[in-house]
Write a protein that holds these residues in place. Structure first.
Motif, mmCIF file in Angstrom:
data_model
loop_
_atom_site.group_PDB
_atom_site.id
_atom_site.type_symbol
_atom_site.label_atom_id
_atom_site.label_comp_id
_atom_site.label_asym_id
_atom_site.label_seq_id
_atom_site.Cartn_x
_atom_site.Cartn_y
_atom_site.Cartn_z
ATOM 1 N N ALA A 333 0.799 -1.134 -0.039
ATOM 2 C CA ALA A 333 0.035 -0.121 0.142
ATOM 3 C C ALA A 333 0.857 1.280 0.217
ATOM 4 O O ALA A 333 0.583 2.361 -0.724
ATOM 5 C CB ALA A 333 -1.014 0.037 1.142
ATOM 6 N N ALA A 334 1.942 1.030 0.897
ATOM 7 C CA ALA A 334 2.714 2.403 0.762
ATOM 8 C C ALA A 334 3.586 2.615 -0.808
ATOM 9 O O ALA A 334 3.618 3.851 -0.913
ATOM 10 C CB ALA A 334 3.978 2.161 1.809
ATOM 11 N N ARG A 335 3.899 1.664 -1.462
ATOM 12 C CA ARG A 335 4.246 1.749 -2.740
ATOM 13 C C ARG A 335 3.244 2.284 -3.721
ATOM 14 O O ARG A 335 3.445 2.904 -4.555
ATOM 15 C CB ARG A 335 4.813 0.432 -3.160
ATOM 16 C CG ARG A 335 6.212 0.056 -2.490
ATOM 17 C CD ARG A 335 6.824 -1.272 -3.113
ATOM 18 N NE ARG A 335 5.965 -2.154 -3.247
ATOM 19 C CZ ARG A 335 5.831 -3.286 -2.627
ATOM 20 N NH1 ARG A 335 6.637 -3.189 -1.426
ATOM 21 N NH2 ARG A 335 5.067 -4.082 -2.601
ATOM 22 N N GLU A 336 1.997 1.817 -3.356
ATOM 23 C CA GLU A 336 0.972 2.161 -4.376
ATOM 24 C C GLU A 336 0.604 3.495 -4.231
ATOM 25 O O GLU A 336 0.289 4.187 -5.120
ATOM 26 C CB GLU A 336 -0.154 0.979 -4.162
ATOM 27 C CG GLU A 336 -1.383 1.104 -5.034
ATOM 28 C CD GLU A 336 -0.986 0.171 -6.331
ATOM 29 O OE1 GLU A 336 -1.639 0.554 -7.540
ATOM 30 O OE2 GLU A 336 0.071 -0.187 -6.628
ATOM 31 N N VAL A 337 0.262 3.831 -2.976
ATOM 32 C CA VAL A 337 -0.283 5.472 -2.771
ATOM 33 C C VAL A 337 0.391 6.291 -2.039
ATOM 34 O O VAL A 337 0.207 7.308 -1.908
ATOM 35 C CB VAL A 337 -1.687 5.138 -2.350
ATOM 36 C CG1 VAL A 337 -2.893 4.178 -2.959
ATOM 37 C CG2 VAL A 337 -1.555 4.436 -0.693
ATOM 38 N N SER A 338 1.656 5.887 -1.340
ATOM 39 C CA SER A 338 2.589 6.467 -0.627
ATOM 40 C C SER A 338 2.437 6.151 0.800
ATOM 41 O O SER A 338 1.294 6.069 1.313
ATOM 42 C CB SER A 338 2.453 8.265 -0.893
ATOM 43 O OG SER A 338 1.267 8.579 0.040
ATOM 44 N N PRO A 339 3.617 6.361 1.442
ATOM 45 C CA PRO A 339 3.711 6.068 2.923
ATOM 46 C C PRO A 339 2.621 6.945 3.711
ATOM 47 O O PRO A 339 1.969 7.056 4.575
ATOM 48 C CB PRO A 339 5.035 6.318 3.359
ATOM 49 C CG PRO A 339 5.685 5.824 1.982
ATOM 50 C CD PRO A 339 4.967 6.506 0.913
ATOM 51 N N ALA A 340 2.953 8.401 3.042
ATOM 52 C CA ALA A 340 1.896 9.514 3.661
ATOM 53 C C ALA A 340 0.457 9.368 3.700
ATOM 54 O O ALA A 340 -0.464 9.393 4.506
ATOM 55 C CB ALA A 340 2.067 10.834 3.162
ATOM 56 N N ALA A 341 0.025 8.824 2.656
ATOM 57 C CA ALA A 341 -1.494 8.275 2.615
ATOM 58 C C ALA A 341 -1.804 7.260 3.458
ATOM 59 O O ALA A 341 -3.059 7.128 3.918
ATOM 60 C CB ALA A 341 -1.817 8.094 1.089
ATOM 61 N N VAL A 342 -0.802 6.276 3.437
ATOM 62 C CA VAL A 342 -1.173 5.314 4.367
ATOM 63 C C VAL A 342 -1.351 5.904 6.079
ATOM 64 O O VAL A 342 -2.009 5.509 7.018
ATOM 65 C CB VAL A 342 -0.156 4.143 4.365
ATOM 66 C CG1 VAL A 342 -0.322 3.229 5.473
ATOM 67 C CG2 VAL A 342 -0.243 3.330 3.123
ATOM 68 N N ARG A 343 -0.280 6.700 6.220
ATOM 69 C CA ARG A 343 -0.122 7.332 7.548
ATOM 70 C C ARG A 343 -1.501 7.924 7.900
ATOM 71 O O ARG A 343 -2.110 7.999 8.729
ATOM 72 C CB ARG A 343 1.024 8.317 7.694
ATOM 73 C CG ARG A 343 2.189 7.404 8.115
ATOM 74 C CD ARG A 343 3.181 8.354 8.795
ATOM 75 N NE ARG A 343 3.743 9.149 7.576
ATOM 76 C CZ ARG A 343 4.626 9.202 6.673
ATOM 77 N NH1 ARG A 343 5.400 7.989 6.831
ATOM 78 N NH2 ARG A 343 4.946 10.059 5.456
#
Length: 512
Positions: A333-343
């Motif tokens: 998920a972090a690769r797909e949408v960015s770590p910031a979006a996951v956080r």
């Protein structure tokens, strides 16, 4: 404007040390804290309660419950006291004689504590039931005993994953019989059970519960009824069903009325039923490594979709192999949408009993909350408990590492998983402070915060005052008579009053 003063309290604010002895509320919010002497100077025009040294804590948040299943036990069979198969069968026979033909709903049997340590056979259960449909969930609710009369209502269970021709049912077979048992409950019975549970939670100082619903747990009608029920106890509803796109996430959230697509979305099962996913086999079942209900790619797709939609996601995960799958999904998920979006989505994981230090650091970096149950360790941890029998002493010592998760920056949110363990906030705080592995214990301040502030954060709240007793915070508190775990006392304080957003949910003096 309604102004209320509580004078003479011992105020326990999780974000600060002892200090105030009085608290003022105005129209559902805390407007002032200070000393008892200062409070008396400002008492004019206020409703004053002199509480004579009682403890005032924030109202507790139970971050993981199953409301209907817990409420049904008010009138169901409590099997936690059974010490043998004969005890369980006697209880079923007595209920069948008292209510012939009706569905018998029970919970709490734990065969590893029995002598002999085996569950009854289906034939034995049928004889005791006298033809009544019977659903009896194991204490972990990941397997159940079902009578032949109930199986007639759930034909899809026969031959499904987890099917046993004579013993407990798990996995898909269990889900089929559970749905059949729930379908036999009328809407009025369901709502009565929900109300009974929420009223009991308020009597125990709990003002907010996180309902972990889903298609394999309860159903959409059940969640809809619960969210429509107004007892004053706030229900934060989660729905455990996977999605693959942001659009699906938004649609499912709207269709269910849920707060997030999290809770008991099963990655694996439980240790007691040997369905938690393990890297190495169970010590008492060679060759068995549990169940894996979701693959890493499905986990990653769900997390990416929810992150992109700004929807909170999460999973039920207990075993170390299950944790590996979730961490792989988070990385995707972090690769797909960015770590910031996951956080930003503030995802959560339920139970998370077997996690290592590197994984904890990753969870902290990605802003994941650990919704955990210290009562599990109190009930089954240690060198002689059920976990040791299932896993061996070496693996048990690393389980439920609350202190390690806290140090890694993971938000801890405490809950009961009722009906698996009872709603008992002070017992939960005590269990976290007295972990069977001392290095995994947390101190009193961390434990109290995890059962108050942590519960609000687990639901995505960014309000720094949520769960605290400071000016500007919601007037959500519980008043207690007696010493408790924070004083080193062995007993549990008695709840005198529970208030949420200024509304009295429970008042012992008024008898309600």
């Amino acid at each position: 404007m309604t102004r209320t003063l509580l004078i003479g309290a011992r105020v326990l604010d999780p974000g600060a040390g002892p200090g105030p002895t009085a608290l003022e509320t105005v129209d559902g919010r805390i407007s002032w804290t200070g000393s008892a002497a200062e409070a008396r100077d400002r008492a004019g025009g206020a409703v004053v309660h002199d509480v004579d040294g009682a403890v005032l804590s924030p109202a507790f948040v139970d971050a993981h419950v199953h409301t209907t299943a817990s409420g049904l036990l008010v009138d169901g069979l409590d099997l936690t006291g059974c010490r043998s198969p004969a005890d369980l069968l006697d209880a079923v026979a007595a209920r069948a004689a008292a209510r012939p033909g009706t569905v018998i709903w029970g919970h709490g049997w734990e065969d590893n504590r029995w002598s002999p340590a085996r569950p009854p056979t289906r034939a034995e259960l049928d004889r005791a039931a006298g033809g009544s449909p019977v659903y009896l969930s194991r204490v972990d609710v990941h397997s159940a005993l079902a009578s032949s009369a109930l199986l007639e209502r759930a034909p899809a269970a026969v031959g499904a994953a987890g099917w046993s021709p004579d013993g407990p049912l798990s996995a898909d077979a269990h889900h089929h019989v559970r749905r059949a048992a729930l379908a036999a409950i009328t809407p009025d019975q369901r709502r009565a059970a929900q109300r009974a549970f929420l009223d009991d939670a308020a009597r125990r100082g709990v003002a907010v519960v996180h309902e972990c619903a889903g298609p394999d747990i309860s159903g959409r009608d059940d969640l809809a009824d619960l969210l429509a029920l107004d007892t004053g106890v706030q229900v934060v509803g989660y729905w455990g069903e996977p999605v693959a796109t942001a659009a699906e996430a938004r649609e499912l959230l709207a269709a269910t009325g849920a707060h997030g697509l999290a809770g008991d979305l099963f990655v694996d099962g439980s240790l007691g039923s040997r369905t938690a996913a393990l890297r190495a086999p169970y010590a008492d079942a060679p060759g068995c490594t549990g169940n894996r209900y979701l693959a890493a790619d499905a986990i990653g797709a769900h997390l990416a979709a929810c992150s992109a939609a700004g929807v909170q996601a999460g999973f039920h995960v207990i075993g170390d192999a299950g944790a590996d799958l979730v961490l792989a999904g988070l990385a995707h998920a972090a690769r797909e949408v960015s770590p910031a979006a996951v956080r930003a989505a503030r995802h959560r994981l339920e139970h998370l009993e077997m996690v290592d230090a590197a994984q904890a650091r990753t969870l902290g970096e990605l802003g994941v909350t650990a919704s955990v149950q210290p009562a599990f360790d109190a009930a089954w941890g240690g060198t002689s408990g059920m976990y040791a029998a299932r896993l061996g002493a070496a693996r048990v010592a690393a389980m439920n590492p609350f202190a390690m998760l806290h140090r890694a920056g993971v938000t801890l949110a405490f809950g009961s998983d009722a009906p698996v363990t009872p709603v008992d906030p002070w017992g939960t705080v005590r269990a976290a402070m007295r972990h069977t592995t001392p290095d995994s214990a947390v101190d009193a301040a961390v434990a109290l915060a995890a059962h108050t502030i942590g519960g609000h954060r687990a639901a995505g709240s960014a309000d720094p005052a949520a769960g605290r007793l400071i000016p500007g915070a919601a007037a959500s508190y519980a008043l207690w008579d007696g010493a408790g775990p924070l004083d080193g006392a062995a007993g549990t304080p008695t709840c005198l009053r529970t208030v949420h957003h200024g509304r009295v949910l429970f008042d012992a003096a008024a008898g309600r």
